[in-house]
Design a protein around this motif. Structure first.
Motif, short mmCIF file in Angstrom:
data_model
loop_
_atom_site.label_atom_id
_atom_site.label_comp_id
_atom_site.label_asym_id
_atom_site.label_seq_id
_atom_site.Cartn_x
_atom_site.Cartn_y
_atom_site.Cartn_z
N GLY A 252 0.78 -1.19 -0.12
CA GLY A 252 0.09 0.08 0.01
C GLY A 252 0.91 1.20 -0.12
N HIS A 253 0.14 2.40 -0.56
CA HIS A 253 1.03 3.57 -0.43
C HIS A 253 0.04 4.68 -0.14
N LEU A 254 0.13 5.47 0.89
CA LEU A 254 -0.49 6.69 1.39
C LEU A 254 0.39 7.84 1.01
N PRO A 255 0.12 8.86 0.35
CA PRO A 255 1.15 9.96 0.05
C PRO A 255 1.25 10.80 1.10
N GLY A 256 2.52 11.07 1.42
CA GLY A 256 2.64 12.33 2.60
C GLY A 256 1.87 13.28 2.62
N SER A 257 1.29 13.81 1.66
CA SER A 257 0.45 14.82 1.47
C SER A 257 -0.84 14.73 2.19
N LYS A 258 -1.22 13.33 2.42
CA LYS A 258 -2.54 13.02 3.18
C LYS A 258 -2.22 12.63 4.46
N ILE A 259 -0.77 12.61 5.13
CA ILE A 259 -0.67 12.30 6.33
C ILE A 259 -0.55 13.66 7.23
N ASP A 260 -1.74 14.00 7.55
CA ASP A 260 -1.90 15.30 8.44
C ASP A 260 -1.82 14.63 10.14
N GLY A 261 -2.01 15.78 10.93
CA GLY A 261 -1.61 15.47 12.27
C GLY A 261 -2.47 14.37 12.81
N ASP A 262 -3.98 14.29 12.37
CA ASP A 262 -4.84 13.35 12.84
C ASP A 262 -4.25 11.90 12.27
N ILE A 263 -3.87 11.86 11.21
CA ILE A 263 -3.68 10.49 10.39
C ILE A 263 -2.35 10.11 10.94
N SER A 264 -1.40 10.96 11.06
CA SER A 264 -0.03 10.77 11.55
C SER A 264 -0.05 10.32 13.03
N ARG A 265 -0.87 10.76 13.80
CA ARG A 265 -1.01 10.25 15.39
C ARG A 265 -1.51 8.90 15.08
N THR A 266 -2.68 8.71 14.44
CA THR A 266 -3.19 7.43 14.46
C THR A 266 -2.23 6.33 13.79
N ARG A 267 -1.61 6.63 12.71
CA ARG A 267 -0.62 5.69 11.98
C ARG A 267 0.68 5.59 12.74
N MET A 268 0.94 6.41 13.73
CA MET A 268 2.16 6.45 14.38
C MET A 268 3.30 6.67 13.35
N ILE A 269 3.41 7.30 12.49
CA ILE A 269 4.28 7.89 11.80
C ILE A 269 4.58 9.40 11.47
N PRO A 270 5.63 10.06 11.27
CA PRO A 270 5.96 11.40 11.23
C PRO A 270 5.09 12.09 10.21
N GLN A 271 4.52 13.26 10.45
CA GLN A 271 3.48 13.92 9.48
C GLN A 271 4.25 14.33 8.47
N GLY A 272 3.36 14.35 7.07
CA GLY A 272 3.97 14.74 5.86
C GLY A 272 4.98 13.35 5.21
N THR A 273 5.08 12.19 6.02
CA THR A 273 5.82 11.07 5.62
C THR A 273 5.02 10.20 4.90
N ASP A 274 5.40 9.68 3.61
CA ASP A 274 4.62 8.71 2.90
C ASP A 274 4.64 7.31 3.66
N ALA A 275 3.23 6.80 3.84
CA ALA A 275 3.09 5.53 4.54
C ALA A 275 2.87 4.41 3.26
N ILE A 276 4.06 3.60 3.27
CA ILE A 276 4.47 2.65 2.31
C ILE A 276 4.48 1.35 3.12
N SER A 277 3.33 0.50 2.54
CA SER A 277 3.32 -0.97 3.14
C SER A 277 4.06 -1.94 2.22
N PRO A 278 5.08 -2.52 2.68
CA PRO A 278 5.90 -3.35 1.77
C PRO A 278 4.80 -4.51 0.92
N ALA A 279 5.31 -4.93 -0.04
CA ALA A 279 4.25 -5.99 -0.89
C ALA A 279 4.27 -7.08 0.15
N PRO A 280 5.47 -7.60 0.88
CA PRO A 280 5.45 -8.66 1.77
C PRO A 280 5.44 -8.47 2.91
N HIS A 281 5.10 -9.24 4.04
CA HIS A 281 5.42 -8.91 5.51
C HIS A 281 7.00 -9.65 5.70
#
Length: 501
Positions: A252-281
């Motif tokens: 998966g890939h959620l662009p950093g532009s969508k990682i605002d304060g609320d989403i950053s806190r919920t996902r536990m990643i820095p604000q403005g950072t791309d949320a990239i899920s690797p293909a495999p675990h």
């Protein structure tokens, strides 16, 4: 213009006799299609920006607008379709991977539409659901292989952890970030009112939604976003996401532009950072590795919650499901290739995977042949569009169905398939505050409850017509299905007879 120019796919038709220059269309369109021309004193439209979301059409007070396909296409060629050439032009100009959202629009077989349901007549009379009890509840989780009694003959009712649903339908995974806060609020509150479950997706669980824990499936994906002890404890079940139907083998890939304060806190990643899920675990490369994660999650939650493993429907899905059933998982969720997504590489969405109907039938048969069907429940998704699809899925062997696109439509989605832009005019697949507030969570909740209530009534009506009074009696009952316009091989895989037999 020049090499990169392609005529707009849609045209905005404005009836100037009806248009009152009220600016509603201009204010409602997040794509910037409509603009007021001061010199001419009229509203104009840039057709190239239109995605046919129908927002302007729906809100025009004088019905002055309609959107039509432009019809201006390249010269007809059965091999080089207009859209194929468009894609090549786009990639030649950008060097980028094509992205698309929602499920595939390609005209591939929809097997639900080629399966008919049997009805009872005379010798096996139908049941009137208005006057006789009909059981739509289902319990998901491992079941005992046989009924057991104690020394006094009393039934032993000790079961592994189960999920109870008032009807065999759940809201599928849609992460906070890919859809808005208001959309999640509507799904959570509707699931609670209906007595079913909704799935957080891989974006963690917003703190406001913890009270809905008994109606929540919390997901553990390869990125481990938002996963912590409290998160695992909050849900009624835990789902390990290995894959999804719209993009098998892709992360998966959620662009950093969508990682605002609320989403950053919920996902536990820095604000403005791309949320990239690797293909495999990166800790799972075998069934043994999967078993280790399954047992770790059970240990972390005191063995009180069922563990779901979600996989995409692919060509060897029956063998994969057999392995998952032996890993200790309680529920297997299978997502067919018509499943939706917020964003996926276009040609993976359109070309990879198999239909959920064939995957379900082959998995159910494989698990029964191996004598391990009772070890797991089967949940299927990937374009479950109505109550009849639910009935057919259960008769093919499912215990319950995941639905996502249908609930989105109920909330107002118009399937314009541009979720990846974040400019959802209906306030669903967006994080822009001005767009998010367009979706009233209370109105959306009411519409979701109405849709599922209607489906539950229809499920009862259809079962009654079949002479069946419970979901349990319907599950795997393929004698109640018949195929039309299917090959012998397709009928064989589905395990059903042709109509007339």
């Amino acid at each position: 213009m020049g090499l990169d120019f392609m005529y707009p796919e849609f045209e905005v038709i404005r009836n100037m006799d009806r248009c009152i220059n009220c600016h509603v269309c201009e204010n409602e369109c997040a794509n910037g299609v409509h603009a007021f021309d001061v010199k001419r004193g009229i509203i104009t439209a840039d057709d190239a920006k239109c995605v046919n979301c129908q927002r302007c059409v729906s809100f025009c007070p004088t019905r002055a607008l309609k959107i039509v396909k432009s019809g201006c296409e390249l010269r007809e060629n059965a091999n080089w379709h207009h859209w194929t050439i468009r894609e090549i032009y786009r990639q030649a100009a950008t060097g980028g991977v094509l992205l698309s959202s929602m499920g595939t629009p390609n005209a591939l077989p929809v097997y639900w539409d080629k399966i008919l349901i049997n009805a009872s007549q005379v010798t096996n009379p139908p049941i009137d659901p208005l006057r006789e009890p009909m059981e739509t509840r289902v319990f998901l989780g491992e079941k005992p292989e046989k009924v057991k009694h104690d020394k006094d003959g009393r039934l032993i009712c000790e079961l592994p952890p189960q999920v109870e649903l008032s009807m065999p339908v759940m809201f599928s995974a849609m992460s906070y970030g890919s859809i808005s806060y208001n959309a999640h609020a509507a799904l959570a509150s509707a699931a609670s009112e209906l007595g079913i479950l909704y799935n957080t997706g891989e974006g963690g669980l917003h703190e406001d939604f913890y009270p809905y824990g008994p109606n929540t499936i919390v997901q553990v994906a390869s990125g481990r976003f938002g996963v912590h002890e409290g998160y695992l404890a909050a849900g009624a079940a835990i789902e390990i996401k290995m894959g999804q139907g719209a993009k098998p083998g892709i992360g998966g890939h959620l662009p950093g532009s969508k990682i605002d304060g609320d989403i950053s806190r919920t996902r536990m990643i820095p604000q403005g950072t791309d949320a990239i899920s690797p293909a495999p675990h990166h800790d799972i490369y075998s069934i043994e590795d999967l078993r280790q994660l399954v047992m770790s999650l059970k240990e972390a939650t005191s063995y009180e919650k069922p563990i779901i493993v979600k996989v995409a429907a692919v060509h060897n899905i029956a063998a994969i499901a057999s392995g998952i059933a032996r890993s200790g998982a309680d529920i297997i969720a299978i997502d067919g290739f018509r499943g939706g997504t917020g964003a996926a590489p276009t040609h993976i969405r359109n070309q990879v995977g198999i239909p959920i109907e064939l995957a379900l039938a082959s998995v159910d048969k494989r698990l029964r042949d191996e004598g391990i069907r009772s070890r797991v429940s089967l949940v299927v998704g990937g374009s479950i569009r109505n109550a009849a699809d639910v009935i057919k899925a259960i008769a093919l062997g499912a215990d319950a169905c995941y639905v996502a696109t249908a609930p989105l439509l109920a909330m107002g989605c118009h399937l314009c398939r541009t979720c990846q832009t974040g400019l959802c005019n209906w306030g669903i697949a967006t994080q822009r505050p001005d767009l998010v507030k367009r979706l009233d969570p209370e109105v959306a909740r009411t519409r979701l409850v109405n849709l599922m209530t209607a489906w539950r009534h229809e499920i009862k009506e259809i079962m009654g017509g079949m002479g069946i009074n419970s979901i349990e009696a319907l599950r795997g009952n393929r004698l109640m299905l018949r195929g039309v316009d299917l090959t012998e091989k397709e009928l064989e895989i589905l395990g059903i007879a042709h109509a007339g037999e």
